[in-house]
Design a protein around this motif. Structure first.
Motif, short mmCIF file in Angstrom:
data_model
loop_
_atom_site.label_atom_id
_atom_site.label_comp_id
_atom_site.label_asym_id
_atom_site.label_seq_id
_atom_site.Cartn_x
_atom_site.Cartn_y
_atom_site.Cartn_z
N GLN A 25 0.79 -1.15 0.02
CA GLN A 25 -0.06 0.07 0.17
C GLN A 25 0.92 1.42 -0.07
O GLN A 25 1.97 1.23 0.56
CB GLN A 25 -0.97 0.03 1.06
CG GLN A 25 -2.05 -1.17 1.02
CD GLN A 25 -2.80 -1.11 2.30
OE1 GLN A 25 -2.78 -0.05 3.16
NE2 GLN A 25 -3.96 -2.01 2.32
N ALA A 26 0.01 2.39 -0.51
CA ALA A 26 0.96 3.64 -0.72
C ALA A 26 1.33 4.00 0.77
O ALA A 26 0.50 3.86 1.80
CB ALA A 26 0.08 4.55 -1.30
N ARG A 27 2.29 4.97 0.80
CA ARG A 27 2.86 5.29 2.18
C ARG A 27 2.56 6.97 1.92
O ARG A 27 3.01 7.41 0.87
CB ARG A 27 4.22 5.21 2.54
CG ARG A 27 4.51 3.63 2.63
CD ARG A 27 3.94 3.35 3.92
NE ARG A 27 4.60 1.98 4.34
CZ ARG A 27 3.60 0.85 4.72
NH1 ARG A 27 2.42 0.92 4.75
NH2 ARG A 27 4.31 -0.29 4.92
N LYS A 28 2.15 7.79 2.80
CA LYS A 28 2.06 9.07 2.75
C LYS A 28 2.88 9.72 3.72
O LYS A 28 3.20 9.41 4.84
CB LYS A 28 0.52 9.43 3.22
CG LYS A 28 -0.49 9.05 2.18
CD LYS A 28 -1.49 9.96 2.13
CE LYS A 28 -2.49 9.50 1.19
NZ LYS A 28 -2.19 9.68 -0.04
N ALA A 55 7.80 7.89 11.08
CA ALA A 55 7.01 6.62 10.90
C ALA A 55 6.40 6.11 12.12
O ALA A 55 6.89 6.09 13.07
CB ALA A 55 8.05 5.58 10.36
N ASN A 56 4.95 5.83 11.84
CA ASN A 56 4.14 5.44 13.07
C ASN A 56 4.07 6.38 14.02
O ASN A 56 3.72 5.83 15.03
CB ASN A 56 4.68 3.97 13.36
CG ASN A 56 4.78 2.96 12.26
OD1 ASN A 56 3.94 2.69 11.48
ND2 ASN A 56 5.88 2.27 12.15
N GLU A 57 4.40 7.44 14.03
CA GLU A 57 4.04 8.50 15.10
C GLU A 57 2.80 9.39 14.96
O GLU A 57 2.48 9.84 13.90
CB GLU A 57 5.26 9.44 14.97
CG GLU A 57 5.35 10.53 16.12
CD GLU A 57 6.32 11.59 16.06
OE1 GLU A 57 6.81 12.03 17.20
OE2 GLU A 57 6.84 11.81 14.89
N ASP A 74 6.07 13.30 -3.23
CA ASP A 74 4.69 12.52 -3.28
C ASP A 74 3.70 13.46 -2.47
O ASP A 74 3.98 14.23 -2.13
CB ASP A 74 4.75 10.84 -2.68
CG ASP A 74 5.64 10.24 -3.50
OD1 ASP A 74 5.61 10.39 -4.64
OD2 ASP A 74 6.16 9.31 -3.11
N ASP A 75 2.27 12.87 -2.67
CA ASP A 75 1.36 13.80 -1.73
C ASP A 75 1.73 13.42 -0.08
O ASP A 75 2.44 12.73 0.12
CB ASP A 75 -0.10 13.19 -2.23
CG ASP A 75 -0.22 11.57 -1.51
OD1 ASP A 75 0.46 10.82 -1.60
OD2 ASP A 75 -1.54 11.39 -1.49
N SER A 76 0.98 14.38 0.62
CA SER A 76 1.14 14.53 1.90
C SER A 76 -0.09 14.78 2.70
O SER A 76 -0.90 15.42 1.86
CB SER A 76 2.35 15.35 2.25
OG SER A 76 2.12 16.57 1.89
N LEU A 77 -0.08 14.58 3.82
CA LEU A 77 -1.47 15.10 4.73
C LEU A 77 -0.59 16.09 5.52
O LEU A 77 0.45 15.77 6.35
CB LEU A 77 -1.90 14.10 5.52
CG LEU A 77 -2.95 13.05 4.62
CD1 LEU A 77 -3.15 11.80 5.47
CD2 LEU A 77 -3.97 13.86 4.24
#
Length: 174
Positions: free
Chosen positions: A26-29, A64-66, A104-107
């Motif tokens: 799956q994609a990562r953001k 990552a995972n935070e 890439d895209d981001s939030l």
């Protein structure tokens, strides 16, 4: 067990392997989180990072995972020696940023931390390995220092914080 039973029932270990394989594909953001910090006069704190040419809100990229809230609290502590309680922050804005340049895209999240006390203001200490300086500015002055898309995000977050809502944006626009 019969062969027509779903995989999660007939072979739980194979089911976990299947989920892990799907997760790996799956994609990562990228995720970033910033904070709106104000002085006693309501001016907004901006920082001048040494690793990019523009002023910005305090905060940064999440590890990552935070969780985003934990990440912004960590960034505020690292950048400004500012320790806030999670209950001091309220989510004001989420902006989905489309791919651009090499990214890439981001939030991007903005949390409203309200006004800092005189004690908190007195103990602000920028990490000089990361920040050249910081300043408090009125919103109009902040607009002039920020990149246009950061200003759009901040402006939406300020309006949302005033109305006790959360703004959802796509590239800085609702």
């Amino acid at each position: 067990m019969t062969a027509d039973e779903p995989l999660y029932k007939r072979d739980p270990e194979a089911w976990r392997d299947h989920l892990a394989e799907g997760n790996a594909k799956q994609a990562r953001k990228r995720v970033g989180a910033d904070a709106i910090l104000r002085d006693e006069g309501g001016r907004i704190l901006l920082v001048d990072p040494d690793y990019k040419p523009d002023w910005d809100l305090p905060g940064g990229m999440i590890e990552a995972n935070e969780p985003p809230l934990d990440g912004v609290l960590r960034e505020l502590n690292e950048e400004l020696n500012l320790q806030l309680d999670p209950s001091d922050l309220t989510l004001a804005c989420i902006d989905w940023v489309s791919p651009h340049g090499p990214w890439d895209d981001s939030l991007m999240f903005i949390f409203d931390a309200g006004r800092l006390s005189s004690t908190q203001l007195a103990h602000l200490e920028p990490d000089l390995s990361e920040l050249r300086r910081y300043t408090f500015l009125a919103p109009d002055e902040a607009r002039d220092r920020l990149r246009p898309y950061v200003w759009l995000r901040l402006e939406a977050a300020l309006k949302a914080a005033e109305s006790h809502t959360v703004a959802y944006l796509h590239d800085g626009r609702s």
